[in-house]
Design an enzyme around this catalytic site. Structure first.
Site, mmCIF file in Angstrom:
data_model
loop_
_atom_site.group_PDB
_atom_site.id
_atom_site.type_symbol
_atom_site.label_atom_id
_atom_site.label_comp_id
_atom_site.label_asym_id
_atom_site.label_seq_id
_atom_site.Cartn_x
_atom_site.Cartn_y
_atom_site.Cartn_z
ATOM 1 N N ARG A 272 0.851 -1.194 0.000
ATOM 2 C CA ARG A 272 0.000 0.000 0.000
ATOM 3 C C ARG A 272 0.887 1.244 0.000
ATOM 4 N NH1 ARG A 272 -1.270 1.663 4.620
ATOM 5 N NH2 ARG A 272 -2.185 -0.238 5.420
ATOM 6 N N TYR B 228 -16.122 18.011 -14.574
ATOM 7 C CA TYR B 228 -16.487 16.601 -14.752
ATOM 8 C C TYR B 228 -17.557 16.210 -13.709
ATOM 9 C CZ TYR B 228 -16.082 11.528 -14.715
ATOM 10 O OH TYR B 228 -16.363 10.189 -14.756
ATOM 11 N N ASP C 95 -7.137 19.287 -14.044
ATOM 12 C CA ASP C 95 -7.465 17.941 -14.504
ATOM 13 C C ASP C 95 -7.039 17.890 -15.970
ATOM 14 O OD1 ASP C 95 -8.706 15.719 -15.634
ATOM 15 O OD2 ASP C 95 -10.478 15.857 -14.356
ATOM 16 N N LYS D 142 -8.464 7.043 -19.385
ATOM 17 C CA LYS D 142 -8.732 7.576 -20.716
ATOM 18 C C LYS D 142 -7.485 7.438 -21.606
ATOM 19 C CE LYS D 142 -12.495 8.465 -18.487
ATOM 20 N NZ LYS D 142 -12.746 9.703 -17.782
HETATM 21 C C1 LIG Z 1 -13.283 10.089 -16.483
HETATM 22 C C2 LIG Z 1 -12.848 11.367 -15.928
HETATM 23 C C3 LIG Z 1 -12.598 11.519 -14.554
HETATM 24 C C4 LIG Z 1 -12.832 10.399 -13.560
HETATM 25 O O1 LIG Z 1 -11.964 9.353 -13.755
HETATM 26 P P1 LIG Z 1 -12.297 7.809 -13.382
HETATM 27 O O2 LIG Z 1 -11.061 7.115 -13.799
HETATM 28 O O3 LIG Z 1 -13.522 7.438 -14.179
HETATM 29 O O4 LIG Z 1 -12.552 7.772 -11.922
HETATM 30 C C5 LIG Z 1 -12.153 12.747 -14.107
HETATM 31 N N1 LIG Z 1 -11.981 13.792 -14.953
HETATM 32 C C6 LIG Z 1 -12.219 13.676 -16.270
HETATM 33 C C7 LIG Z 1 -12.002 14.854 -17.151
HETATM 34 C C8 LIG Z 1 -12.664 12.476 -16.807
HETATM 35 O O5 LIG Z 1 -12.919 12.380 -18.122
#
Ligand SMILES: *Cc1c(COP(=O)(O)O)cnc(C)c1O
Length: 380
Positions: free
Chosen positions: A45, A97, A169, A194
């Site tokens: 962890r 988001y 982000d 992504k």
């Molecule tokens: C998908 C996404 C998230 C969240 O990520 P997860 O891996 O689904 O928890 C946060 N910010 C953006 C811009 C996203 O497209």
């Protein structure tokens, strides 16, 4: 050295065996010679050799100090939110988001942390809303699904003068397209689910900090709350990153071709793509991004959900699904899928109209994608 070369060789060869692929250390604990005398690892962890390579790699790619890998993008966002204290305020991009919106408004509001939303594409809006309580500015650029762009450097400068942190982000742009730490921000988060993973086969999140002080805070939170990424998923993200540079170039080229095609269609009302000169934030996109990314959104003149759904279900290569950044192209209808929980009036007012469709341009041939859309338009 070209960045693609640098990335590939930032992934180390295993010094123990010469294995050219990073070993997956599927272990929970590590044998110690004496209590506290170990090889830098005592419990997975806290630290794991495979995860550590990913964490080093993302820090390098973002020109940051420290990287941290989490079980999802939301777990990464959650770790950053845990820096805050009761009474603190967050100023966030208005089309944040949805998952981050839910986390701040339905979880952190119970702990005395408030969030205010502002159109960050105009810095003066932030200047007007920032207060002594504002401890964190939360940005996404480009945003989802309208791909709005904020002037990251100008916002970082304003935040610094007010003693407030900025987190970007960077999921939609990736470090190949945009490096927010070079633009002055303190923290970057990624949904590695992504583009970084890039193959629609995992859920993962990353945090990068610009200082050791912030890094120590995130490390403490990561170890204390435990939402870490597994060794195998760390390995998948490392493998994804090794082709990231190539992929982002290709996603962006095809997205530009698709955007231009959409502009030419009589059925289409608005096209949202930061690479189009008609995009409201094209100029700032041009200065802070290397490419314009793989996401394109558009609305129809016949602005109904039925029309959008008909188009989205008539494509053959574009698959109807949420998420983005994989090899297969995806289409989604934000009003009935990702943004369904937002009240209709505020959704429409923000530009997310009923017929809006969001495309994640995959790695198929760009002309094949255009042909697929063309045959779908004929079915309307
Ligand atoms: C998908 C996404 C998230 C969240 O990520 P997860 O891996 O689904 O928890 C946060 N910010 C953006 C811009 C996203 O497209």
């Amino acid at each position: 050295m070209n960045e693609s070369t640098k990335i590939i060789h930032s992934i180390p060869v295993d010094p123990l065996t010469g294995a050219i692929s990073v070993p997956i250390y599927q272990t929970s604990t590590y044998v110690q010679e004496q209590p506290g005398v170990n090889k830098g690892f005592d419990y997975s962890r806290t630290n794991n050799p495979t995860r550590a390579i990913l964490e080093r790699l993302i820090a390098e790619l973002e020109n940051g100090k420290n990287g941290f890998a989490f079980a999802s993008g939301l777990a990464a966002i959650d770790a950053v939110a845990k820096i805050l204290k009761p009474g603190d305020e967050v100023l966030a991009v208005d089309d944040i988001y949805g998952g981050a919106f839910r986390l701040f408004t339905q979880v952190y509001n119970n702990f005395g942390i408030t969030i205010k939303f502002v159109d960050t594409t105009d810095v003066s809006n932030i200047e007007r809303k920032i207060s002594d309580k504002t401890k964190l500015i939360w940005l996404e650029s480009p945003t989802n699904p309208l791909l709005k762009i904020s002037d990251i450097a100008a916002i970082a400068k304003l935040a610094k003068s007010r003693g407030c942190l900025v987190c970007v982000d960077n999921t939609f742009a990736t470090p190949i397209i945009q490096k927010p730490i070079d633009l002055g921000v303190d923290i970057i988060i990624h949904s590695a689910t992504k583009y970084l993973g890039g193959h629609s086969d995992l859920i993962a999140g990353l945090v990068v900090t610009n200082s050791d002080e912030l890094g120590e805070k995130i490390k403490f939170i990561q170890n204390s709350t435990g939402g870490i990424l597994s060794p195998f998923d760390s390995w998948l993200v490392i493998r994804g990153i090794s082709t990231l540079s190539l992929r982002m170039k290709e996603h962006s080229n095809s997205a530009a071709a698709v955007a231009n095609f959409l502009v030419s269609r009589p059925e289409v009302d608005k096209v949202y793509f930061p690479g189009l000169e008609s995009h409201v934030n094209h100029n700032i996109a041009k200065t802070q991004q290397k490419y314009f990314g793989g996401m394109v959104s558009f609305s129809l003149k016949n602005d109904t959900e039925e029309n959008a759904v008909k188009l989205a279900t008539s494509t053959k290569l574009f698959k109807l699904a949420e998420s983005l950044g994989g090899t297969k192209s995806l289409v989604c209808s934000p009003s009935t899928m990702t943004h369904k929980s937002i009240p209709v009036e505020s959704r429409r007012a923000s530009g997310v109209v009923d017929s809006l469709l969001r495309l994640s341009i995959g790695l198929e041939d760009g002309q094949d994608l255009i042909d697929d859309l063309e045959q779908a338009f004929k079915k309307l």
